[in-house]
Design an enzyme around this catalytic site. Structure first.
Site, short mmCIF file in Angstrom:
data_model
loop_
_atom_site.label_atom_id
_atom_site.label_comp_id
_atom_site.label_asym_id
_atom_site.label_seq_id
_atom_site.Cartn_x
_atom_site.Cartn_y
_atom_site.Cartn_z
N GLU A 915 0.86 -1.30 0.05
CA GLU A 915 0.11 -0.17 0.06
C GLU A 915 0.92 1.29 0.04
O GLU A 915 0.56 2.21 -0.52
CB GLU A 915 -0.94 -0.07 1.20
CG GLU A 915 -1.88 1.25 1.21
CD GLU A 915 -2.75 1.17 2.27
OE1 GLU A 915 -3.51 2.22 2.90
OE2 GLU A 915 -3.12 0.07 2.86
N ARG A 993 -7.45 2.46 14.42
CA ARG A 993 -8.47 1.43 14.19
C ARG A 993 -8.46 0.10 15.25
O ARG A 993 -9.52 -0.23 15.64
CB ARG A 993 -8.07 0.72 12.74
CG ARG A 993 -9.05 -0.66 12.31
CD ARG A 993 -9.02 -0.94 11.02
NE ARG A 993 -9.39 -0.20 9.93
CZ ARG A 993 -10.82 -0.14 9.47
NH1 ARG A 993 -11.57 -1.11 10.01
NH2 ARG A 993 -11.31 0.64 8.64
N GLU A 1379 -10.67 -8.43 4.95
CA GLU A 1379 -10.13 -8.28 6.15
C GLU A 1379 -10.84 -8.99 7.25
O GLU A 1379 -10.24 -9.72 8.37
CB GLU A 1379 -9.53 -6.92 6.40
CG GLU A 1379 -8.56 -6.38 5.74
CD GLU A 1379 -8.45 -4.68 5.66
OE1 GLU A 1379 -7.47 -4.29 6.40
OE2 GLU A 1379 -9.45 -4.15 5.36
#
Length: 1452
Positions: A915, A993, A1379
């Protein structure tokens, strides 16, 4: 070149003396697929290559470089060879004249294929006409990213070609032990592979089965036919093709030899009917080239002296019988001339070693050890002498009443085959063969065993060799020839006297090993009996080096007195170790006396193996406990066989212990799909659109792209220090090397360009300036004509450092207060100052979770092509983030973004690791290409990639929780730390997160969580599938089990009573809508028979001490959306071509195996109401999709699907006046008519996720659009003596809305679960104290392999009226699935904890004790957590002394 005479029986070839039997113009002859090659250095061919380098240079790029050390299987090809040797007495009477075997092309030297037929994945089929193996793996969803697929195909091909008609499912499963896949979770590959099994399996995957046969089980010859295991190695396909009896049947009218074939028409769980797939017909296989059947190939003496070919020298291919003769012409590294010598007989081998022994000649065979030395330790052998089983004098097996004699060059596969069919049935010989097979069965991989030889394994003298302890314990005699001796007669040394120190042996320099004699006849006193058993424990069962192994041998007299003992261990010292003091003590002691075993264990622990806390290799308690445990298990076996009564407090239940090892059955699985009630083709299980290209090697990845004119190769110059000042960087020696073009550093960045990158903090640099902050940080780039040269030159760059203090772990960072500035806090409920006295129970604790290497099979790669004008640049990159790649490749040059195009066809896996960190490779290579005005390519080696790319963040939490006596959670206060590494990268978003998910699925009324990003000197950690969510939920589930332990209640009860209800708010104030976790929980509780199995597990544990079962049921909720709100958008472009109505679309997502392009094609076809075959996507490009968000956060289908729908809606609206019905013809006519009415047939779509956005200042707003939810139940079985385990069964129940492609989504669920299982069990990242990454490459870092999968894996979707989805506003009401299932893999971790808890209770530890089990739950942590008397004894002497450091550092 000189001529030999009687007085001088040698000749000279290019200045090198060899015996006169050598040809001065040697040619390397072999066939690659259907082309015959004759290579010679005199013709400009480079022989000093691996087979992989040669194969790929010829355009067969289906064969991949995955690791370079034979540990992943991506490079697997099949090598066929004619066997000219006469059958020995122990050989099969119908032995085939040739056979094919799988090999690692990345290790095998090219010289090894002389006289061979090499087959690559392209050679057995194409996407238009695939081989049945290719078709089944492709169409049964066995390929996702596809990078590993060719290697898996070829491994299976060798198995099927050699053994079809006689294969069991077990054999097929074990034949894949040398291959890894990071995407699928293995189940669909195994399902496809087992369709070739034609013999009923002898094992069962029944959860209660514990007595299935071992790989190493001895076979008994039978009149009914040849043993299947032997046939697997020798049976071949008939060259008669359609006239073969396998096809036509025999002349007497009976069925042919393939009559047992069962290509049964049975529906597959994906809905694919096997009867629609190709039947396997052995007679249609590509034949072994007849011209390679000459016996002379083995006997030829060959010498190849490498010389740099003259510029322009090239030899055209010439026509010969049987195909083309082609020449090599691949690049080579300019160094001292390399000489390869291939003797054709033992006599010439001895002569060559006599000539070059003093010159440091190296005997090389399977190259499984020396190949790694050359590749990773950069050792050079100017004279390499190749030996293998082509030397018939050194490749044989002979069994006599006195013992077994094995030729030194016999491949280990053949050693095993001969051992299994040996007909000597006497008790001791059977034990000897079984002991050898016990460790040989799990020795490396099938590919390694096919080429590795007995001599190579012995001579390398590895302290963890699986076989050397066996030879030592058995007193084997090793024979060798000393070439410097005038007599040249065989000499011998007993293996008990062979090892002198680390990698030092009793062999004279240059000795040639000839044979090993293993005695199987003992001459004991009357009624004495001898016993022998071998052991091994590793991080992973298949294809792994041992932590500790051993072979124990003991002789016991009729009166129970031990008369002889030999206990040999590997992994307990610098060499294979004999337990001298314990052996001496045992002789004369009574076996049945508990004091004898107790004292033997004491001596092993304190005298023979007094490992200290900081012992090299680490794990002192675990290693000692294994050594002691092996002896205890062996003792139990002997006492049982002798029917002796034995009772010991140190080793209770000894008889059970002897049989408590684990046995694995054949895998099975089921998938319960929903009949999706939406328009087709959406909702259909369409195979991955690239699957058939991937299984045939036609799919192109970055490094498969053909060379561009004038292309150069870039190699990184990386830091070797964790933290240091850069005193001097001197590339002058490297630049002197011929073929080196330039050295690129920060000094080459043009005016206006920037060395700074990495949002959001922008605290990273492309090139280190003045200081390095981690091992592996990029200092510069060497650009050269080819990869070998560039990497050699990069190593030649001289760097002077001044070391600075470094920080590695979270603990060290906390102590030094080394944090990045971000300090996020979520607070819900009572004030932090509110007291804790009012609560019934308060528990404080700590949770630690290690990181995880992405281990995508395709390492980071890029190809940069500069344009001829306007500073234009094309960047081909294996990235999940094309737009950010574009931004920073432009930034480093100081040019506008519109001059740079990023292009991505596909990735060989990503998982978040591509990423952001891909940019740290692409940008420096862009600078190099820009400066030199030439294309530059780079694909990192696995060890480089693991240093550069970062990992999943290690986490630590220090928490305090309040709860009632009934189990109601009341308050949580947690500090959460992640190890960000040396720069922030995405660490803040990962931390946030984790904080959002620290509640998992439970309502905790008062909750405060504060986050800290630790600044350390490791690589910069980055995104990884789950992106902090799994770490947050793991912290939650860890304190949940500890609360349950404290209350003495089942944790599942605690989970259920605290579960959120519909409409309740989370600690970050998001209201739960469409809350399906309670429904999922109750449904899986029923379908997985949880209550029944809980009782069965408890009953099992009550009756077993050394083998324990564990059961765990875990829920999950995973928020879908980028927490950075601006990323929640996507654009798409659709072109419709008027001539035929075909549709070309593009979007911003990248394909990395998750099936995104396939799903998007299904959506476009569905929305436009046209057949799927009319829709196509070429690539992801910033030319057609600008300002793309990264393919991440499980949101890519949501975002890009909606953008494509927006574009489709526009086209449908424009075409409505011209289109009255659906179908291909009506569509084509409507398009045609619209075009001639000047209607636009292109559309741009855009979408932004509505109603999301969280404010960290106010604590308000919804960070997630919805939650994907799921539950899992896992059952495990643990060998508490070794820490080994198996997954008996795993049930996974998911709410994923309405699936766009059910089978692809099942693949995502299985793959994510397997990654989560690896994260929390075997995948352990370790550093050395100097900051070097110790777990680098597949040799030291272990991901789950084929046989680590659950034996019974059941996947189901939530469906029906009980499913809530009224609030779901996604594309076709689907949900992100990439995920969310990953955390469910932790159900295995908590099942293991459940099993350990039972063991601890039985070991008389306090029942209500809260014990700590850090993640990952490795075999070491499992074993030591049991804390039985053996572990306590092993702990003696391992206590940490003041100032002493452990060998390894865990950075959590």
């Amino acid at each position: 070149m000189s001529t030999a005479t009687r007085a001088n029986p040698y000749i000279e070839v290019e200045g090198f003396k060899v015996p006169s039997s050598f040809s001065p113009s040697s040619k390397l002859v072999f066939t690659l697929n259907r082309t015959r090659y004759q290579l010679s250095p005199a013709r400009g061919d480079d022989i000093d290559l691996t087979l992989l380098e040669f194969v790929r240079s010829k355009g067969f790029t289906g064969t991949k470089l995955g690791c370079g050390e034979g540990g992943c299987g991506a490079c697997t090809v099949v090598v066929g060879k004619h066997d000219n040797r006469p059958s020995s007495s122990s050989s099969s009477s119908n032995k085939a004249p040739y056979r094919y075997k799988s090999v690692n092309a990345c290790l095998l030297p090219l010289i090894a294929v002389h006289g061979c037929h090499v087959l690559t994945v392209e050679g057995i089929g194409s996407s238009e006409d695939p081989h049945p193996i290719q078709e089944r793996i492709g169409k049964l969803f066995g390929s996702q990213c596809g990078f590993c697929t060719p290697g898996i195909v070829m491994s299976l091909y060798a198995t099927v070609r050699n053994g079809y008609g006689h294969l069991t499912e077990e054999e097929i499963e074990h034949s894949l032990d040398g291959c890894l896949c990071r995407c699928t979770g293995y189940r669909p590959i195994l399902d496809a592979a087992k369709t070739f099994a034609t013999v009923k399996s002898s094992t069962s995957s029944d959860a209660s089965s514990t007595d299935s046969s071992s790989q190493s089980e001895l076979q008994t010859p039978s009149d009914e036919g040849q043993d299947p295991l032997i046939d697997l190695a020798t049976r071949i396909s008939c060259p008669k093709g359609a006239d073969c009896c396998q096809v036509k049947g025999t002349s007497d009218g009976k069925a042919g030899c393939a009559s047992s074939s069962t290509n049964a028409a049975a529906p597959h769980s994906t809905g694919v009917d096997l009867s629609t797939l190709k039947a396997y017909e052995p007679g249609t296989e590509i034949i072994f080239p007849p011209y390679l059947s000459k016996p002379s190939y083995d006997k030829q003496d060959l010498i190849f002296v490498e010389e740099k070919p003259e510029v322009g020298e090239d030899l055209e291919a010439e026509e010969v019988e049987g195909g083309n003769v082609a020449t090599g012409g691949t690049g080579r590294e300019p160094a001292a001339r390399q000489v390869w010598i291939r003797p054709g007989s033992l006599e010439t081998l001895v002569e060559c070693m006599k000539l070059y022994n003093g010159a440091g000649a190296k005997i090389r065979s399977g190259n499984t050890e020396t190949g790694i030395e050359v590749k990773f330790k950069h050792m050079r052998y100017n004279v390499s002498i190749f030996v293998s089983d082509h030397l018939e004098e050194l490749a044989f097996y002979r069994s006599t009443p006195e013992g077994i004699t094995i030729g030194a060059n016999l491949a280990l596969t053949d050693v095993a085959t001969n051992l299994k069919k040996d007909s000597n049935k006497d008790e001791y010989p059977v034990q000897v063969r079984k002991a050898i097979l016990e460790n040989l069965g799990y020795f490396a991989s099938n590919q390694i065993r096919n080429v590795a030889t007995l001599a190579g394994n012995i001579a390398t003298a590895s302290p963890i060799s699986d076989l050397n302890p066996v030879w030592v314990a058995l007193g084997a005699e090793l024979y060798f020839i000393d070439p410097s001796s005038d007599s040249r007669q065989e000499q011998s040394v007993n293996m008990r006297n062979f090892f002198l120190g680390y990698r030092k042996t009793a062999l004279p320099q240059g000795a040639i090993l000839t044979r090993l004699f293993v005695p199987t006849v003992q001459e004991p006193a009357e009624k004495e009996r001898s016993f022998v058993q071998a052991f091994k424990q590793a991080k992973r069962k298949d294809d792994d080096i041992a932590i500790v192994n051993g072979c124990l041998r003991m002789t016991v007299a009729a009166d129970g007195v031990i008369t002889d003992a030999h206990l040999a261990y590997g992994g307990m010292g610098p060499t294979t170790m004999q337990s001298k003091q314990t052996e001496a003590f045992l002789v004369g002691q009574r076996l049945s006396d508990p004091g004898t075993l107790n004292m033997a264990l004491e001596l092993l622990s304190t005298s023979d193996f007094p490992l200290s806390f900081g012992v090299p290799g680490g794990m002192p308690v675990f290693r000692k406990s294994l050594a002691l445990g092996f002896l205890a298990r062996f003792w139990g076996r002997i006492t049982k066989q002798l029917s002796l009564e034995f009772s010991s407090e140190t080793v209770p239940s000894l008889e059970e212990l002897a049989e408590a090892h684990l046995e694995r059955g054949v895998t099975k699985g089921s998938q319960d799909f929903e009949d999706v009630a939406v328009k087709q083709p959406s909702g259909s299980s369409v195979p991955h659109l690239s699957a058939m290209k991937q299984v045939t090697g036609e799919a192109i990845y970055i490094d498969d792209m053909p060379p561009v004119a004038d292309e150069l190769y870039g190699a990184l110059v990386q830091s070797t220090r964790a933290h240091a000042k850069l005193i001097k960087v001197d590339p002058s020696e490297a630049l002197k090397m011929e073929g080196v073009v330039d050295y690129i550093s920060a000094k080459d960045i043009p005016e206006g360009g920037s060395n700074i990158w990495c949002p959001p903090a922008m605290d990273d640099v492309f090139f280190a300036e003045g200081e390095v902050h981690t091992v592996g940080q990029v200092i510069g780039v060497i650009v050269a004509e080819n990869k070998r040269l560039a990497q050699a030159a990069a190593r030649a760059v001289k760097i002077e450092y001044e070391d600075l203090p470094h920080i590695l772990s979270i603990d060290e960072a906390i102590e030094a207060q080394s944090f990045f500035k971000a300090r996020p806090v979520i607070h819900h409920g009572v004030s932090p100052d509110h007291g804790w006295d009012e609560y019934e129970h308060v528990l404080e604790g700590e949770t630690r979770m290690g990181g995880q290497e992405h281990f995508y099979l395709e390492t980071n790669a890029c190809l940069i092509v500069p344009g001829k004008e306007d500073n234009e640049i094309e960047v081909f990159s294996s990235t999940q983030n094309p737009s950010e790649t574009q931004v920073f490749c432009a930034s480093i040059l100081g040019i506008p973004n519109n001059r740079v195009i990023t292009r991505v066809k596909r990735l060989g896996g990503g998982f978040g690791g591509k990423e952001s960190r891909t940019i740290s490779l692409a940008a420096p290579m862009t600078l190099a290409a820009y400066k030199l005005k030439r294309p530059v390519r780079c694909m990192l080696d696995r060890d480089e990639d693991m240093l550069l790319s970062g990992q999943r963040h290690p986490f630590q939490s220090r928490w305090k929780i309040a709860f009632s006596s009934s189990g109601k959670l009341l308050r949580l206060d947690a500090k959460v730390y992640n190890n960000g590494g040396w720069s922030q990268d995405l660490s803040q978003a990962v931390l946030e997160r984790a904080m959002f998910h620290i509640d998992n699925c439970y309502n905790i009324p008062d909750l405060r969580v504060a986050g800290f990003i630790c600044k350390t000197n490791t690589m910069s950690n980055t995104a990884f599938r789950g992106f902090g969510g799994p770490q947050g939920m793991f912290i939650c589930e860890d304190f949940m089990v500890k609360v349950a332990d404290k209350l003495g209640m089942q944790v599942e009860t605690l989970r259920e009573m605290n579960m959120y209800k519909e409409g309740e708010e989370t600690h970050f104030n998001q209201k739960l809508i469409d809350w399906n976790v309670p429904t999922l929980w109750q449904q899986i509780k029923t379908s997985a028979e949880y209550e029944k199995r809980r009782a069965e597990v408890d009953a099992f544990n009550a009756s077993h001490r050394w083998k324990k079962r564990g059961l765990s049921m875990i829920p999950t909720k995973f928020g879908i959306s980028f927490t950075a709100i601006f990323l929640n958008q996507a654009s798409a472009l659709i072109h419709v071509y008027h001539h035929d109505g075909s549709v070309l679309f593009s979007h911003g997502g990248t394909e990395m195996g998750q099936g995104l392009h396939t799903k998007m094609a299904q959506l476009v076809a569905t929305e436009l109401n046209i057949p799927l075959g009319m829709v196509h996507l070429m690539e992801t490009s910033t030319l057609t999709a600008a300002n793309t968000s990264p393919t991440a956060a499980s949101a890519s289908s949501d975002l890009n699907g909606m953008a494509l729908k927006h574009a489709c809606d526009q086209l449908n609206q424009r075409l409505a006046p011209f289109r009255k019905e659906g179908g291909k013809e009506a569509w084509a006519k409507a398009v045609h008519d619209a075009y001639f009415n000047r209607v636009s047939l292109s559309a741009v779509g855009h979408y932004k996720t509505p109603d999301i956005g969280y404010s960290w200042e106010t604590g308000r707003g919804d960070p997630f659009f919805y939650f994907t939810q799921g539950t899992a139940v896992s059952e495990v079985e643990v060998d508490t003596l070794t820490g080994d385990h198996r997954i008996v069964r795993a049930d996974i129940h998911m709410d994923i809305g309405r699936s766009i492609n059910p089978s692809i989504d099942v693949g995502q669920i299985e793959g994510a679960f397997t990654q989560g299982y690896g994260l929390t069990t075997m995948e352990e990242t370790l550093f050395l104290n100097n900051g070097q990454l110790a777990t680098r490459g597949p040799g030291n870092y272990k991901i789950p392999a084929f046989l680590d999968t659950p034996e019974d894996m059941r996947i189901s979707f939530l469906k029906g009226p009980e499913r809530k989805m009224e609030g779901l506003r996604t594309i076709q009401t689907s949900k992100g699935v990439g995920e969310p299932p990953l955390f469910l893999g932790s159900s295995v971790f908590f099942a293991l904890r459940d099993a350990i808890k039972s063991a601890r209770r039985q070991n008389r530890l306090e029942e209500e004790e809260v014990f700590v089990l850090d993640s990952p739950a490795t075999a070491e942590r499992i074993r030591t957590a049991c804390e039985d008397p053996i572990v306590r004894l092993a702990s003696k002497g391992t206590e940490r002394k003041p100032g002493e450091k452990g060998f390894f550092v865990s950075i959590f």
